[in-house]
Write an enzyme that holds these catalytic residues in place. Structure first.
Site, PDB file in Angstrom:
ATOM      1  N   HIS A  54      44.982  56.519  76.312  1.00 12.94           N
ATOM      2  CA  HIS A  54      45.495  55.462  77.346  1.00 12.94           C
ATOM      3  C   HIS A  54      45.147  56.045  78.744  1.00 12.94           C
ATOM      4  O   HIS A  54      45.046  57.186  78.938  1.00 12.94           O
ATOM      5  CB  HIS A  54      47.022  55.584  77.032  1.00 12.94           C
ATOM      6  CG  HIS A  54      47.423  54.696  75.833  1.00 12.94           C
ATOM      7  ND1 HIS A  54      48.701  55.082  75.289  1.00 12.94           N
ATOM      8  CD2 HIS A  54      47.071  53.926  75.372  1.00 12.94           C
ATOM      9  CE1 HIS A  54      48.953  54.258  74.431  1.00 12.94           C
ATOM     10  NE2 HIS A  54      47.700  53.543  74.219  1.00 12.94           N
ATOM     11  N   ASP A  56      46.765  56.301  81.467  1.00  7.46           N
ATOM     12  CA  ASP A  56      47.456  57.400  82.394  1.00  7.46           C
ATOM     13  C   ASP A  56      47.203  58.747  81.896  1.00  7.46           C
ATOM     14  O   ASP A  56      47.767  59.673  82.216  1.00  7.46           O
ATOM     15  CB  ASP A  56      48.936  57.061  82.281  1.00  7.46           C
ATOM     16  CG  ASP A  56      49.667  57.078  80.763  1.00  7.46           C
ATOM     17  OD1 ASP A  56      49.226  56.493  80.059  1.00  7.46           O
ATOM     18  OD2 ASP A  56      50.635  57.757  80.646  1.00  7.46           O
ATOM     19  N   HIS A  57      46.127  58.821  80.946  1.00  6.73           N
ATOM     20  CA  HIS A  57      45.906  60.138  80.449  1.00  6.73           C
ATOM     21  C   HIS A  57      44.394  60.609  80.832  1.00  6.73           C
ATOM     22  O   HIS A  57      44.038  61.765  80.680  1.00  6.73           O
ATOM     23  CB  HIS A  57      46.079  60.253  78.870  1.00  6.73           C
ATOM     24  CG  HIS A  57      47.667  60.051  78.603  1.00  6.73           C
ATOM     25  ND1 HIS A  57      48.246  61.227  78.038  1.00  6.73           N
ATOM     26  CD2 HIS A  57      48.537  59.125  78.773  1.00  6.73           C
ATOM     27  CE1 HIS A  57      49.442  60.866  78.259  1.00  6.73           C
ATOM     28  NE2 HIS A  57      49.726  59.441  78.405  1.00  6.73           N
ATOM     29  N   HIS A 108      51.252  57.079  67.809  1.00  2.00           N
ATOM     30  CA  HIS A 108      51.391  56.406  69.240  1.00  2.00           C
ATOM     31  C   HIS A 108      50.159  55.857  69.365  1.00  2.00           C
ATOM     32  O   HIS A 108      50.082  54.780  69.778  1.00  2.00           O
ATOM     33  CB  HIS A 108      51.351  57.475  70.319  1.00  2.00           C
ATOM     34  CG  HIS A 108      51.374  57.048  71.741  1.00  2.00           C
ATOM     35  ND1 HIS A 108      52.388  56.306  72.128  1.00  2.00           N
ATOM     36  CD2 HIS A 108      50.475  57.552  72.677  1.00  2.00           C
ATOM     37  CE1 HIS A 108      51.950  55.998  73.364  1.00  2.00           C
ATOM     38  NE2 HIS A 108      51.098  56.536  73.926  1.00  2.00           N
ATOM     39  N   ASP A 130      51.409  61.778  74.005  1.00  2.74           N
ATOM     40  CA  ASP A 130      52.582  60.949  73.927  1.00  2.74           C
ATOM     41  C   ASP A 130      52.891  60.996  72.414  1.00  2.74           C
ATOM     42  O   ASP A 130      53.626  60.212  72.050  1.00  2.74           O
ATOM     43  CB  ASP A 130      52.141  59.501  74.309  1.00  2.74           C
ATOM     44  CG  ASP A 130      52.064  59.482  75.934  1.00  2.74           C
ATOM     45  OD1 ASP A 130      52.287  60.464  76.511  1.00  2.74           O
ATOM     46  OD2 ASP A 130      51.454  58.378  76.358  1.00  2.74           O
TER      47      ASP A 130
HETATM   48 FE    FE Z   1      51.391  58.033  78.648  1.00  5.70          FE
HETATM   49 ZN    ZN Z   2      50.009  56.754  75.763  1.00  5.31          ZN
END
Ligand code: FE
Ligand code: ZN
Length: 256
Positions: A54, A56-57, A108, A130
């Site tokens: 993802h 945001d990672h 996830h 996450d």
């Molecule tokens: Fe995240």
């Molecule tokens: Zn994530």
């Protein structure tokens, strides 16, 4: 070794571990907080650990590699921009003199991995991305409830004193849901007060510990009678541990 959560984006933490000279970071969703922390303490970035694909990672990874020459490690089963060293469960890597074991924790995302270390003379350490949050767990974007339950079982079996380094500050909203599931769990009330005080001072509620999560996290407690009964009041058709877990996750998705 120092362990720091660097606040990033809206509610992410980029975990940094350093020995005063060399550092590693986990899931840098942006480069700036890492660059500032490296500069302030005069550190050299050696490695970047990635848990899943993802944005945001991973969005800070290319800039950090370009500017520091750090080596990136990430999940071999996910689509992540090169260059990075692909890892799967069972692998281990040596960074800053510490051996990190790689765990497959799908749920996830389909290829999500976690990093676990038991450094000599230090409390064990888990970077779980996450998958596990304090008092919660990640949404099931790509995996099944059965996969997430197995992933969480794997993490729950780690040493009780393991420091749990999650990548989002979701604790207070997770605790609100956890109290709806287990209104009579005294540990939940106590920990909520503790976290409210931390957040009022703008302090992180993390790292957590596995022992604490086992006491407060409904997703690690989905086989407890109190949780099963509560879940069945949300979805009476939920019987069997996977269905109860699935219904618990669905309840959280709808919870406001
Ligand atoms: Fe995240
Ligand atoms: Zn994530």
């Amino acid at each position: 070794m120092k362990l720091l959560p660097l606040p990033a984006l809206t509610d992410n933490y980029i975990w940094m571990l350093h020995d005063g000279q060399r550092a590693l970071v986990v899931d840098p969703g942006e480069a700036y907080p890492v660059k500032r922390a490296l500069e302030e303490a005069g550190l050299q970035l050696q490695a970047i650990l990635i848990t899943h694909h993802h944005h945001d990672h991973i969005d800070g990874v290319p800039e950090l590699i370009a500017e520091t020459g750090a080596v990136a490690y990430g999940p071999g089963r996910e689509n992540i921009p090169e260059p990075f060293e692909p890892l799967v469960g069972g692998d281990s890597i040596q960074v800053l003199g510490i051996r990190f074991q790689v765990l497959d924790v799908p749920g996830h995302t389909a290829g999500h991995i976690a990093y676990f270390a038991e450094p000599t003379d230090q409390v064990p350490l888990l970077f779980c991305g996450d998958t596990l949050f304090s008092a919660g767990c990640g949404r099931l974007f790509e995996g099944t409830p059965a996969q997430m339950l197995a992933s969480l079982d794997q993490l729950a079996a780690l040493p009780a004193n393991t420091r749990v380094c999650c990548t989002h500050e979701y604790t207070l909203s997770n605790l609100r849901f956890a109290r709806a599931v287990e209104p009579d769990n005294p540990d939940l009330l106590q920990h909520t007060r503790h976290c409210e005080a931390l957040r009022a001072s703008k302090l992180p509620t993390l790292p957590s510990s596995m022992q604490l999560e086992l006491a407060i996290n409904p997703f690690l407690r989905s086989r407890q009678d109190s949780v099963v009964r509560s879940v069945q009041s949300f979805d009476a058709s939920a019987t069997g541990e996977t269905q109860v877990f699935a219904a618990l996750r669905e309840w959280k998705n709808q919870f406001r």
